[in-house]
Scaffold this motif. Structure first.
Motif, PDB file in Angstrom:
ATOM      1  N   SER A  46       0.727  -1.079   0.166  1.00 43.59           N
ATOM      2  CA  SER A  46      -0.120   0.088  -0.104  1.00 43.59           C
ATOM      3  C   SER A  46       0.858   1.243  -0.095  1.00 43.59           C
ATOM      4  CB  SER A  46      -0.981   0.106   1.532  1.00 43.59           C
ATOM      5  OG  SER A  46      -1.805  -1.233   1.197  1.00 43.59           O
ATOM      6  N   ARG A  47       2.211   1.189   0.853  1.00 43.32           N
ATOM      7  CA  ARG A  47       2.616   2.271   0.576  1.00 43.32           C
ATOM      8  C   ARG A  47       3.321   2.615  -0.407  1.00 43.32           C
ATOM      9  NH1 ARG A  47       5.191   3.527   5.855  1.00 43.32           N
ATOM     10  NH2 ARG A  47       7.414   3.861   4.896  1.00 43.32           N
ATOM     11  N   LEU A  50       0.810   4.230  -2.675  1.00 46.34           N
ATOM     12  CA  LEU A  50       0.631   5.672  -2.356  1.00 46.34           C
ATOM     13  C   LEU A  50       1.838   6.573  -3.134  1.00 46.34           C
ATOM     14  CD1 LEU A  50      -0.151   5.501   1.443  1.00 46.34           C
ATOM     15  CD2 LEU A  50      -1.694   6.039  -0.312  1.00 46.34           C
ATOM     16  N   ARG A  51       2.915   6.019  -3.197  1.00 48.66           N
ATOM     17  CA  ARG A  51       4.005   6.594  -3.881  1.00 48.66           C
ATOM     18  C   ARG A  51       3.700   6.763  -5.264  1.00 48.66           C
ATOM     19  NH1 ARG A  51       7.370   3.056  -0.621  1.00 48.66           N
ATOM     20  NH2 ARG A  51       8.339   4.268   0.907  1.00 48.66           N
ATOM     21  N   LEU A 111      -2.021   3.842   7.982  1.00 53.92           N
ATOM     22  CA  LEU A 111      -1.792   4.279   6.778  1.00 53.92           C
ATOM     23  C   LEU A 111      -2.314   5.452   6.214  1.00 53.92           C
ATOM     24  CD1 LEU A 111      -0.891   2.961   3.906  1.00 53.92           C
ATOM     25  CD2 LEU A 111      -3.117   2.011   3.773  1.00 53.92           C
ATOM     26  N   THR A 114       0.431   7.928   7.133  1.00 53.52           N
ATOM     27  CA  THR A 114       1.570   7.756   5.995  1.00 53.52           C
ATOM     28  C   THR A 114       0.942   8.300   4.735  1.00 53.52           C
ATOM     29  OG1 THR A 114       2.092   5.530   6.774  1.00 53.52           O
ATOM     30  CG2 THR A 114       2.607   6.430   4.863  1.00 53.52           C
ATOM     31  N   ALA A 115      -0.218   8.331   4.662  1.00 53.83           N
ATOM     32  CA  ALA A 115      -0.537   9.196   3.209  1.00 53.83           C
ATOM     33  C   ALA A 115      -0.685  10.753   3.511  1.00 53.83           C
ATOM     34  CB  ALA A 115      -2.142   8.561   2.529  1.00 53.83           C
ATOM     35  N   MET A 124       7.896   9.787   3.501  1.00 54.30           N
ATOM     36  CA  MET A 124       7.403   8.744   4.619  1.00 54.30           C
ATOM     37  C   MET A 124       8.592   8.420   5.394  1.00 54.30           C
ATOM     38  SD  MET A 124       5.523   6.238   1.826  1.00 54.30           S
ATOM     39  CE  MET A 124       4.001   6.554   1.129  1.00 54.30           C
ATOM     40  N   ASP A 128      10.955   0.411   8.234  1.00 52.50           N
ATOM     41  CA  ASP A 128      10.130  -0.642   7.964  1.00 52.50           C
ATOM     42  C   ASP A 128       9.021  -0.893   9.116  1.00 52.50           C
ATOM     43  OD1 ASP A 128       8.628  -3.367   7.483  1.00 52.50           O
ATOM     44  OD2 ASP A 128      10.267  -3.364   5.758  1.00 52.50           O
TER      45      ASP A 128
END
Length: 281
Positions: A46-47, A50-51, A111, A114-115, A124, A128
């Motif tokens: 998911s990260r 988003l990138r 998440l 993070t977004a 970000m 990890d």
């Protein structure tokens, strides 16, 4: 709070959240499909999705909207679990589902943060997340066993997804006609099957990490995709599971529109939570 158009604020947040989650998984699966085809995509999590969205047209705006949606989904999951909005009850199965929704609230809340950070230009964090928290867990008394238990729970969730894909009624909470259900049902089953496979692999990684007491063994969805790619006929396996994640995302978009959501009004949520707690005691 007065309903607007027959929907209250929590219901709107929930629908926006289902849509945001669905969009993210469509991107995750789409990139993995491209990787399986050798067309330049990268099988990530998911990260990574988003990138990718952030690097596209109107990236900061879209990622900001995703952050709001995921935050709304996290709020709904928490309310759903505490107030028992879906009438899961207090039987062991119902309590397990509600507990999973609380965990889901934490994951999607993280998440969302993070977004939001990415949308605001803060980037970000370099660490990890899964390895960091697993290292923290293993540093606690009996942490190795707790991590193994978490891994076993994720594996159990994977089998639950697979059972739902094979035998469950994936459209039971959707307000669909017979014709709509005929095309929504296979999409949901395919999506749940793909998520089940991913959960089995990720839970297995956690159990292995607990066995060897090494947080470096903890891996997420990107590594699960990579493991599939390394198998015989790996491109086909990766493509199939990746396409399933696209289906899971598409099913999330269907849920955003058609799911039955019995959300309490905000000013009644505390009363609903109190009733649910009394039912548990």
């Amino acid at each position: 709070m007065r309903r607007l158009g027959g929907r209250n604020t929590l219901e709107r947040l929930a629908r926006f959240g289902y849509g945001a989650r669905g969009f993210v998984y469509c991107v995750v699966g789409g990139l993995a499909v491209l990787a399986a085809l050798g067309a330049g995509g990268r099988a990530g999590d998911s990260r990574g999705a988003l990138r990718t969205v952030f690097g596209g047209p109107f990236g900061p705006v879209l990622v900001g909207a995703i952050a709001l949606g995921l935050a709304g989904f996290a709020v709904w999951r928490a309310v759903e679990a505490v107030t028992d909005a879906d009438r899961r009850g207090t039987a062991p199965k119902g309590l397990a589902v509600r507990a999973a929704h609380l965990v889901s609230a934490g994951i999607y809340g993280g998440l969302a943060l993070t977004a939001a950070s990415l949308s605001l230009g803060l980037g970000m964090s370099g660490g990890d997340g899964m390895r960091d928290w697993s290292a923290w867990v293993m540093a606690r008394p009996f942490g190795r066993w707790l991590l193994a238990l978490i891994g076993a729970a994720i594996v159990g969730g994977g089998f639950g997804f697979l059972w739902k894909a094979a035998r469950g009624d994936v459209t039971e909470r959707l307000l669909l006609g017979d014709t709509q259900a005929r095309w929504a049902n296979p999409i949901g089953r395919f999506g749940y099957a793909a998520r089940g496979i991913a959960f089995l692999i990720i839970g297995g990684f956690l159990i292995v990490a607990a066995w060897y007491q090494r947080s470096s063994e903890v891996k997420g969805l990107a590594e699960a995709f990579a493991l599939l790619r390394r198998q015989e006929y790996g491109a086909w396996l990766l493509g199939l599971v990746a396409a399933g994640h696209v289906a899971f995302g598409a099913f999330g978009l269907i849920q955003a529109r058609y799911r039955h959501i019995d959300a309490p009004d905000i000013d009644e949520a505390d009363e609903a939570a109190a009733r649910a707690i009394r039912d548990l005691t």
